[in-house]
Design an enzyme around this catalytic site. Sequence first.
Site, short mmCIF file in Angstrom:
data_model
loop_
_atom_site.label_atom_id
_atom_site.label_comp_id
_atom_site.label_asym_id
_atom_site.label_seq_id
_atom_site.Cartn_x
_atom_site.Cartn_y
_atom_site.Cartn_z
N ARG A 106 0.82 -1.24 0.00
CA ARG A 106 0.00 0.00 0.00
C ARG A 106 0.84 1.27 0.00
O ARG A 106 0.36 2.34 0.39
CB ARG A 106 -0.99 0.02 1.16
CG ARG A 106 -1.99 -1.11 1.09
CD ARG A 106 -3.15 -0.88 2.03
NE ARG A 106 -4.10 -1.96 1.87
CZ ARG A 106 -4.02 -3.14 2.46
NH1 ARG A 106 -2.99 -3.38 3.27
NH2 ARG A 106 -4.92 -4.05 2.25
N LYS A 128 3.47 11.40 -11.55
CA LYS A 128 2.73 10.38 -12.31
C LYS A 128 3.62 9.16 -12.44
O LYS A 128 4.76 9.28 -12.89
CB LYS A 128 2.42 10.88 -13.72
CG LYS A 128 1.14 11.67 -13.86
CD LYS A 128 0.89 11.87 -15.34
CE LYS A 128 -0.31 12.73 -15.63
NZ LYS A 128 -0.45 12.99 -17.07
N GLU A 170 10.47 17.13 -25.63
CA GLU A 170 9.63 17.58 -24.51
C GLU A 170 9.95 19.03 -24.13
O GLU A 170 9.08 19.76 -23.67
CB GLU A 170 9.78 16.65 -23.30
CG GLU A 170 9.24 15.23 -23.51
CD GLU A 170 7.70 15.12 -23.53
OE1 GLU A 170 6.99 16.15 -23.38
OE2 GLU A 170 7.22 13.99 -23.72
N LYS A 212 6.75 23.01 -15.51
CA LYS A 212 6.00 21.82 -15.14
C LYS A 212 5.62 21.85 -13.65
O LYS A 212 4.49 21.52 -13.29
CB LYS A 212 6.81 20.55 -15.45
CG LYS A 212 6.06 19.31 -15.02
CD LYS A 212 6.38 18.07 -15.78
CE LYS A 212 5.40 16.97 -15.34
NZ LYS A 212 5.66 15.69 -15.95
N GLU A 222 -4.55 16.35 -12.80
CA GLU A 222 -4.92 16.53 -14.20
C GLU A 222 -6.43 16.67 -14.41
O GLU A 222 -7.04 15.98 -15.23
CB GLU A 222 -4.38 15.35 -15.04
CG GLU A 222 -4.29 15.72 -16.51
CD GLU A 222 -3.52 14.71 -17.35
OE1 GLU A 222 -2.49 14.20 -16.88
OE2 GLU A 222 -3.96 14.46 -18.46
N ARG A 226 -3.19 20.67 -16.22
CA ARG A 226 -2.11 19.69 -16.45
C ARG A 226 -2.26 19.00 -17.81
O ARG A 226 -1.30 18.50 -18.38
CB ARG A 226 -2.07 18.66 -15.31
CG ARG A 226 -0.87 17.75 -15.43
CD ARG A 226 -0.60 16.92 -14.18
NE ARG A 226 0.60 16.11 -14.37
CZ ARG A 226 1.25 15.50 -13.41
NH1 ARG A 226 0.83 15.59 -12.15
NH2 ARG A 226 2.33 14.79 -13.67
N ASN A 230 0.10 17.50 -22.34
CA ASN A 230 -0.06 16.48 -23.38
C ASN A 230 -0.02 17.07 -24.78
O ASN A 230 -0.36 16.40 -25.76
CB ASN A 230 -1.37 15.70 -23.18
CG ASN A 230 -1.34 14.90 -21.89
OD1 ASN A 230 -0.29 14.41 -21.49
ND2 ASN A 230 -2.47 14.80 -21.22
N HIS A 233 0.80 15.00 -27.82
CA HIS A 233 0.82 13.60 -27.41
C HIS A 233 -0.34 12.77 -27.97
O HIS A 233 -0.26 11.55 -28.00
CB HIS A 233 0.84 13.49 -25.88
CG HIS A 233 2.20 13.79 -25.29
ND1 HIS A 233 2.86 14.98 -25.52
CD2 HIS A 233 3.03 13.05 -24.51
CE1 HIS A 233 4.03 14.96 -24.88
NE2 HIS A 233 4.15 13.80 -24.27
N HIS A 237 1.08 9.33 -29.14
CA HIS A 237 0.72 8.04 -28.57
C HIS A 237 0.18 7.10 -29.65
O HIS A 237 0.49 5.90 -29.67
CB HIS A 237 -0.31 8.21 -27.45
CG HIS A 237 0.27 8.79 -26.19
ND1 HIS A 237 -0.48 9.27 -25.15
CD2 HIS A 237 1.57 8.96 -25.80
CE1 HIS A 237 0.32 9.71 -24.18
NE2 HIS A 237 1.56 9.53 -24.56
N HIS A 248 9.73 7.79 -27.55
CA HIS A 248 8.64 8.71 -27.19
C HIS A 248 8.88 10.12 -27.71
O HIS A 248 7.99 10.75 -28.29
CB HIS A 248 8.45 8.69 -25.67
CG HIS A 248 7.36 9.59 -25.19
ND1 HIS A 248 6.03 9.42 -25.56
CD2 HIS A 248 7.39 10.70 -24.40
CE1 HIS A 248 5.31 10.38 -25.01
NE2 HIS A 248 6.10 11.17 -24.30
N1 GLY Z 1 3.99 13.99 -18.75
C1 GLY Z 1 2.77 14.65 -18.56
C2 GLY Z 1 2.44 14.90 -17.14
O1 GLY Z 1 3.27 14.70 -16.27
O2 GLY Z 1 1.34 15.28 -16.85
#
Ligand code: GLY
Length: 337
Positions: A106, A128, A170, A212, A222, A226, A230, A233, A237, A248
Amino acid sequence: MNPIFKVCGVSPVYMGRASELLRELLPEGRVVVVADERVARLYPSLVADYKTIAVPAGESFKNLETILTLCLRFIEAGVDRSTFILGIGGGIATDMAGFAASIYMRGLKFGFVSTTLLGQVDASVGGKNGVNVDGYKNMAGTFTQPQFVICDTEMLSTLPDREFRAGLAEVVKTAVMADRGLFERLEQTDFATLRSDRTLLEEVIRTSVAIKAGIVGRDEREAGERRKLNLGHTLAHALEKSTQRFNHGEAVAIGLRLVADAAVKAGLMPCEDRDRLAALLRKLGFDLELPVSMPTLLAAAAKDKKNKDGVLRVVFPLSIGTCEVREITAEDFGRLF
Ligand code: GLY
């Protein structure tokens, strides 16, 4: 040593020598390292004092099977709630280390040494931790902030050019999304200078992380802003799912060019800005040719499991430095190409 930023007030990001920072930052008690196998080979002294579990490098290993293997290795190694997990590697390794640590028993505390440009400017920062499921990107994961992220720019010197370039995609994304000044600094330099000029590189990383960290601080889960991260992306993707040819960052570069084309067609972005973006990406060495047909790519984007009732959430650039998230049906999006 002071952090350069503190994400959400709890997750400090440091820039400096990993070996020195770890002496200060690692807690007392047991530490188990989860490291990209290539990084563990390159930096034996960094992992020598700890039980180290190597994870295979590569997007194709970023899946639940590897997480299961990691959990089994944790059990074998007697990892318990008091163990601190140190993830060392690029975004793929830190994603897997962070995910395994945040679900095992957990949740264990964890921190990262981010060893790629892509990891330092994006993937390892922001909490993330996700893996792919059935080829769909980051379909399983958690939002759990690391106790620290170390960006050691000296470690970037051993990155192959291709990996370094992937990180620049990026950075360009961040500039188009939110910082015209950063974009202009990139226009004034070139790939070789970014590779060799440590001061410039550190400034670029610092600026990208600042943007960021600001966004994640305002919208950690998000729910809104946030999503802008993307940018490029949606089709990146889809491209990664349709062909194994790109890493990527390479897919993001093509995704940025395509979404800029779409934004121009929709009357959202001036064509001069689209042309500047394409010129910068080409100057940095990206191949922007599409290796699959546009209908194939759009079909893959339309099938993305994150879409709701056939509606895509697409980040459109409005200019160099601003963007907007719009909901658009797959059909309407397809008409923009
Ligand atoms: N890589 C996108 C984010 O961290 O939201």
